[in-house]
Motif scaffolding. Structure first.
Motif, PDB file in Angstrom:
ATOM      1  N   PRO A  28      -2.513  -1.783 -63.449  1.00 33.61           N
ATOM      2  CA  PRO A  28      -1.290  -2.389 -63.988  1.00 33.61           C
ATOM      3  C   PRO A  28      -0.091  -2.125 -63.080  1.00 33.61           C
ATOM      4  CG  PRO A  28      -1.870  -0.411 -65.228  1.00 33.61           C
ATOM      5  CD  PRO A  28      -3.014  -0.683 -64.294  1.00 33.61           C
ATOM      6  N   GLU A  29       0.796  -3.127 -62.950  1.00 31.98           N
ATOM      7  CA  GLU A  29       1.979  -2.999 -62.100  1.00 31.98           C
ATOM      8  C   GLU A  29       3.008  -2.096 -62.784  1.00 31.98           C
ATOM      9  OE1 GLU A  29       3.722  -3.540 -58.560  1.00 31.98           O
ATOM     10  OE2 GLU A  29       1.877  -4.582 -59.131  1.00 31.98           O
ATOM     11  N   VAL A  30       3.583  -1.163 -62.012  1.00 34.26           N
ATOM     12  CA  VAL A  30       4.604  -0.263 -62.550  1.00 34.26           C
ATOM     13  C   VAL A  30       5.915  -1.026 -62.666  1.00 34.26           C
ATOM     14  CG1 VAL A  30       5.902   1.865 -62.155  1.00 34.26           C
ATOM     15  CG2 VAL A  30       3.494   1.743 -61.531  1.00 34.26           C
ATOM     16  N   THR A  31       6.557  -0.966 -63.837  1.00 38.14           N
ATOM     17  CA  THR A  31       7.841  -1.641 -64.031  1.00 38.14           C
ATOM     18  C   THR A  31       8.969  -0.613 -64.080  1.00 38.14           C
ATOM     19  OG1 THR A  31       7.730  -1.530 -66.445  1.00 38.14           O
ATOM     20  CG2 THR A  31       6.738  -3.465 -65.388  1.00 38.14           C
ATOM     21  N   MET A  32      10.189  -1.079 -63.844  1.00 36.85           N
ATOM     22  CA  MET A  32      11.355  -0.190 -63.878  1.00 36.85           C
ATOM     23  C   MET A  32      11.510   0.447 -65.260  1.00 36.85           C
ATOM     24  SD  MET A  32      15.363  -1.153 -63.154  1.00 36.85           S
ATOM     25  CE  MET A  32      15.595  -1.986 -64.728  1.00 36.85           C
ATOM     26  N   ARG A  33      11.415  -0.369 -66.309  1.00 39.33           N
ATOM     27  CA  ARG A  33      11.571   0.132 -67.671  1.00 39.33           C
ATOM     28  C   ARG A  33      10.473   1.137 -68.021  1.00 39.33           C
ATOM     29  NH1 ARG A  33      11.832  -3.732 -73.039  1.00 39.33           N
ATOM     30  NH2 ARG A  33      12.306  -2.078 -74.538  1.00 39.33           N
ATOM     31  N   VAL A  72      14.166   5.907 -59.358  1.00 40.39           N
ATOM     32  CA  VAL A  72      13.164   4.960 -59.862  1.00 40.39           C
ATOM     33  C   VAL A  72      12.774   3.969 -58.760  1.00 40.39           C
ATOM     34  CG1 VAL A  72      12.819   3.033 -61.478  1.00 40.39           C
ATOM     35  CG2 VAL A  72      13.788   5.195 -62.284  1.00 40.39           C
ATOM     36  N   ARG A  73      13.766   3.507 -58.001  1.00 42.94           N
ATOM     37  CA  ARG A  73      13.485   2.605 -56.874  1.00 42.94           C
ATOM     38  C   ARG A  73      12.522   3.251 -55.875  1.00 42.94           C
ATOM     39  NH1 ARG A  73      18.061   2.765 -52.653  1.00 42.94           N
ATOM     40  NH2 ARG A  73      16.983   4.745 -52.352  1.00 42.94           N
ATOM     41  N   TYR A  88      13.026  -3.451 -56.066  1.00 46.06           N
ATOM     42  CA  TYR A  88      14.173  -4.295 -55.703  1.00 46.06           C
ATOM     43  C   TYR A  88      15.215  -4.353 -56.824  1.00 46.06           C
ATOM     44  CZ  TYR A  88      16.784  -8.525 -54.469  1.00 46.06           C
ATOM     45  OH  TYR A  88      17.782  -9.423 -54.180  1.00 46.06           O
ATOM     46  N   ILE A  89      14.761  -4.487 -58.064  1.00 43.48           N
ATOM     47  CA  ILE A  89      15.693  -4.642 -59.191  1.00 43.48           C
ATOM     48  C   ILE A  89      16.540  -3.384 -59.405  1.00 43.48           C
ATOM     49  CG2 ILE A  89      15.881  -4.992 -61.696  1.00 43.48           C
ATOM     50  CD1 ILE A  89      13.495  -6.940 -61.431  1.00 43.48           C
ATOM     51  N   PRO A  90      15.940  -2.172 -59.509  1.00 44.30           N
ATOM     52  CA  PRO A  90      16.804  -0.988 -59.646  1.00 44.30           C
ATOM     53  C   PRO A  90      17.732  -0.782 -58.453  1.00 44.30           C
ATOM     54  CG  PRO A  90      14.511  -0.326 -59.341  1.00 44.30           C
ATOM     55  CD  PRO A  90      14.508  -1.802 -59.620  1.00 44.30           C
ATOM     56  N   ASN A  91      17.294  -1.200 -57.269  1.00 39.85           N
ATOM     57  CA  ASN A  91      18.145  -1.091 -56.085  1.00 39.85           C
ATOM     58  C   ASN A  91      19.381  -1.976 -56.222  1.00 39.85           C
ATOM     59  OD1 ASN A  91      18.371  -0.038 -53.210  1.00 39.85           O
ATOM     60  ND2 ASN A  91      18.558  -2.237 -52.868  1.00 39.85           N
ATOM     61  N   MET A  92      19.179  -3.231 -56.674  1.00 38.28           N
ATOM     62  CA  MET A  92      20.313  -4.144 -56.861  1.00 38.28           C
ATOM     63  C   MET A  92      21.242  -3.657 -57.975  1.00 38.28           C
ATOM     64  SD  MET A  92      20.146  -6.588 -54.644  1.00 38.28           S
ATOM     65  CE  MET A  92      19.438  -5.451 -53.473  1.00 38.28           C
ATOM     66  N   SER A 109      19.179  -7.422 -49.864  1.00 37.71           N
ATOM     67  CA  SER A 109      18.085  -8.385 -50.037  1.00 37.71           C
ATOM     68  C   SER A 109      17.464  -8.751 -48.692  1.00 37.71           C
ATOM     69  CB  SER A 109      18.590  -9.659 -50.729  1.00 37.71           C
ATOM     70  OG  SER A 109      19.096  -9.358 -52.009  1.00 37.71           O
ATOM     71  N   SER A 110      18.317  -8.875 -47.676  1.00 37.66           N
ATOM     72  CA  SER A 110      17.851  -9.289 -46.343  1.00 37.66           C
ATOM     73  C   SER A 110      17.012  -8.221 -45.660  1.00 37.66           C
ATOM     74  CB  SER A 110      19.053  -9.632 -45.453  1.00 37.66           C
ATOM     75  OG  SER A 110      19.858 -10.609 -46.055  1.00 37.66           O
ATOM     76  N   ILE A 111      17.385  -6.947 -45.855  1.00 36.57           N
ATOM     77  CA  ILE A 111      16.674  -5.884 -45.118  1.00 36.57           C
ATOM     78  C   ILE A 111      15.792  -5.028 -46.031  1.00 36.57           C
ATOM     79  CG2 ILE A 111      18.432  -5.771 -43.279  1.00 36.57           C
ATOM     80  CD1 ILE A 111      18.371  -2.928 -45.702  1.00 36.57           C
ATOM     81  N   TYR A 112      15.588  -5.467 -47.288  1.00 38.91           N
ATOM     82  CA  TYR A 112      14.884  -4.610 -48.246  1.00 38.91           C
ATOM     83  C   TYR A 112      13.475  -4.195 -47.800  1.00 38.91           C
ATOM     84  CZ  TYR A 112      13.627  -2.355 -52.583  1.00 38.91           C
ATOM     85  OH  TYR A 112      13.240  -1.422 -53.493  1.00 38.91           O
ATOM     86  N   PRO A 113      12.690  -5.082 -47.156  1.00 37.48           N
ATOM     87  CA  PRO A 113      11.374  -4.624 -46.668  1.00 37.48           C
ATOM     88  C   PRO A 113      11.468  -3.387 -45.773  1.00 37.48           C
ATOM     89  CG  PRO A 113      11.494  -7.005 -46.585  1.00 37.48           C
ATOM     90  CD  PRO A 113      12.863  -6.536 -46.963  1.00 37.48           C
ATOM     91  N   MET A 114      12.578  -3.249 -45.022  1.00 37.91           N
ATOM     92  CA  MET A 114      12.761  -2.065 -44.178  1.00 37.91           C
ATOM     93  C   MET A 114      12.970  -0.815 -45.038  1.00 37.91           C
ATOM     94  SD  MET A 114      15.213  -3.682 -41.207  1.00 37.91           S
ATOM     95  CE  MET A 114      14.930  -2.479 -39.913  1.00 37.91           C
TER      96      MET A 114
END
Length: 509
Positions: free
Chosen positions: A455-460, A441-442, A379-383, A336-341
């Motif tokens: 439209p925003e792409v969602t994980m699902r 997917v991430r 972020y969600i599929p990564n977590m 979460s802390s370094i995800y922008p990288m």
């Protein structure tokens, strides 16, 4: 049978390194309560210090068969044999290697004392970790429980067999003195080595930093060895990632661009990259990939230590399920802390020649055109990928460890470098395989440039689209280059890590 060496060996050292009073046992509160003389750092009188020195010199002289003031393997074999302690040549070689500071193949008196001090400290840590009841004695149930907590299954009969080899008075329990006397000049024994050798080391960098953090002993934390391990691991990861960066970039390109209509192969992918940007383009995205090692490792380590305290365990070694919980949470905090990288790394790897002048230009471009939310795409599929990766990695490692111990651990629990490397590589590969669809997917979500009004792409939605257009195989695009880099990445990590450890003065576990 009581060892003939016991009266000589028994006058060993306190945890602080000062001599122990004769007859005092750790944890009884009677250490150093003798009267007379000035006290040392932990309450010992100076006359006890000279007694300690006398005992050690007496033991050294008994072992120094050829009277040359140094102990070689032959001296140890004959000397220990006379004391009723029969050791294999491999055992003796380990003793000499562990204490030989000037690398002359033998131990002088100072090196011998230093070896005994260091070895006893390690034995005390192991004894404390096994003594679950904190009563100063170890029984068969405690051995079974301690090893079960570490993921090693043995029967109570096997534990009793281990106890009998150390138990001098027939009580079927062993106190500190019995434990120390048995192990002090016997460096090869399953219980200490299982704990010290078989901790799942995470220094082998395969590009995905989702593994459960490494465990450090109390001694390593107190002496500052932990940060040297982390620095050595970080340096090894940087070299390893740089050497395998072309394969990593190819994996990202295949994850994002490969499809049924655009079937990229490994040779074709490399040819396309070199044609578009020259040989240097093979390393696009590697700079940010290396830069994120330090903050991610540091945050994960600190978070892991805090979560261990929050869990409230007072054991130095966490049980398997505790490690998985603490490691997964620490990984989530670090990610979460370094995800922008992570997003920057993907965009830099996918960029075309001249698209960005560098990392900062790429970050500014994303921020101005897509907003801050773009730095948390995928972020969600990564977590979600952390749990199957870390869980399967640990489970496979523990299974391989138990299989090896049951089949091949005859005289030693030390599996050797190649077995450890193989177990770590296989478990990490299985972890990657389980979490790969989420990683793909991430990466695709990270690569999607936001267009105003679209439209925003969602994980699902992305999962459904891939399965519909490409089938289940589409979730594993780029898997071949990903697996191709595992063996070279692990090998390079190991070589660099061992060399950096020597440079930083880190003692091998």
């Amino acid at each position: 049978r009581r060892s003939l060496a016991s009266p000589v060996v028994s006058g060993m050292l306190c945890p602080c390194g000062s001599p122990r009073a004769a007859g005092a046992a750790p944890g009884t509160g009677t250490e150093g309560t003798g009267s007379g003389g000035s006290a040392g750092s932990c309450g010992r009188s100076l006359c006890e210090a000279s007694e300690q020195d006398r005992r050690l010199r007496a033991l050294f002289q008994k072992l120094d068969v050829n009277r040359d003031g140094a102990l070689c393997i032959h001296d140890l074999a004959v000397g220990l044999g006379r004391l009723g302690l029969h050791r294999t040549e491999l055992d003796l070689l380990k003793i000499v290697k562990a204490g030989d500071k000037d690398l002359d193949g033998q131990l002088d008196f100072e090196e011998f004392v230093h070896y005994l001090q260091d070895h006893e400290k390690k034995l005390r840590l192991v004894f404390k970790s096994l003594d679950k009841k904190n009563d100063g004695r170890i029984d068969a149930q405690e051995i079974v429980q301690s090893l079960r907590d570490l993921g090693v299954k043995i029967s109570e009969q096997q534990a009793e067999k281990i106890l009998k080899s150390m138990d001098k008075n027939g009580t079927m329990t062993i106190d500190w003195n019995e434990w120390r006397d048995y192990h002090l000049l016997h460096p090869v024994e399953n219980i200490p080595e299982i704990i010290l050798y078989w901790k799942h080391s995470t220094i082998f960098d395969v590009g995905e930093n989702l593994t459960v953090p490494d465990e450090f002993t109390v001694e390593e934390r107190q002496t500052g060895m932990w940060w040297r391990h982390l620095v050595a691991g970080g340096g090894a990861g940087a070299v390893s990632r740089t050497c395998t960066a072309p394969l990593d970039r190819l994996k990202v390109l295949m994850q994002v661009h490969a499809s049924r209509s655009n079937n990229m192969c490994i040779v074709g992918g490399f040819t396309q990259m070199i044609r578009e940007g020259g040989p240097r383009s093979l390393w696009r995205g590697n700079g940010i990939n290396v830069l994120k090692i330090a903050p991610e490792s540091a945050i994960k380590f600190m978070a892991y230590e805090q979560i261990k305290r929050f869990i409230g365990t007072d054991q130095e070694m966490l049980r398997i399920h505790e490690r998985l919980l603490a490691g997964s949470l620490a990984g989530a905090i670090a990610q979460s802390s370094i995800y922008p990288m992570e997003v920057l790394k993907t965009r830099m790897a996918l960029r075309k020649t001249g698209q960005y002048s560098g990392m900062l230009d790429c970050a500014k471009n994303i921020l101005s055109k897509e907003g801050m939310a773009a730095f948390y795409k995928g972020y969600i599929p990564n977590m979600l990928g952390i749990i199957p990766y870390a869980g399967i990695d640990l489970a496979v490692y523990e299974t391989l460890k138990n299989t090896w111990l049951q089949r091949y651990a005859v005289n030693s629990a030390d599996p050797g470098v190649f077995v450890l490397l193989a177990c770590g590589t296989i478990s990490s590969t299985c972890g990657q395989l389980a979490s790969y669809p989420l990683a793909l997917v991430r990466t695709r979500m990270q690569a999607q440039a936001s267009v105003e009004g679209a439209p925003e792409v969602t994980m699902r939605g992305l999962f459904k689209h891939i399965l519909k257009t490409e089938g289940a195989f589409g979730l594993y695009r780029g898997l071949a280059p990903n697996f191709m880099k595992v063996i070279p990445a692990v090998s390079i990590s190991y070589v660099v890590y061992e060399n950096l450890k020597m440079t930083l003065g880190v003692q091998s576990r």
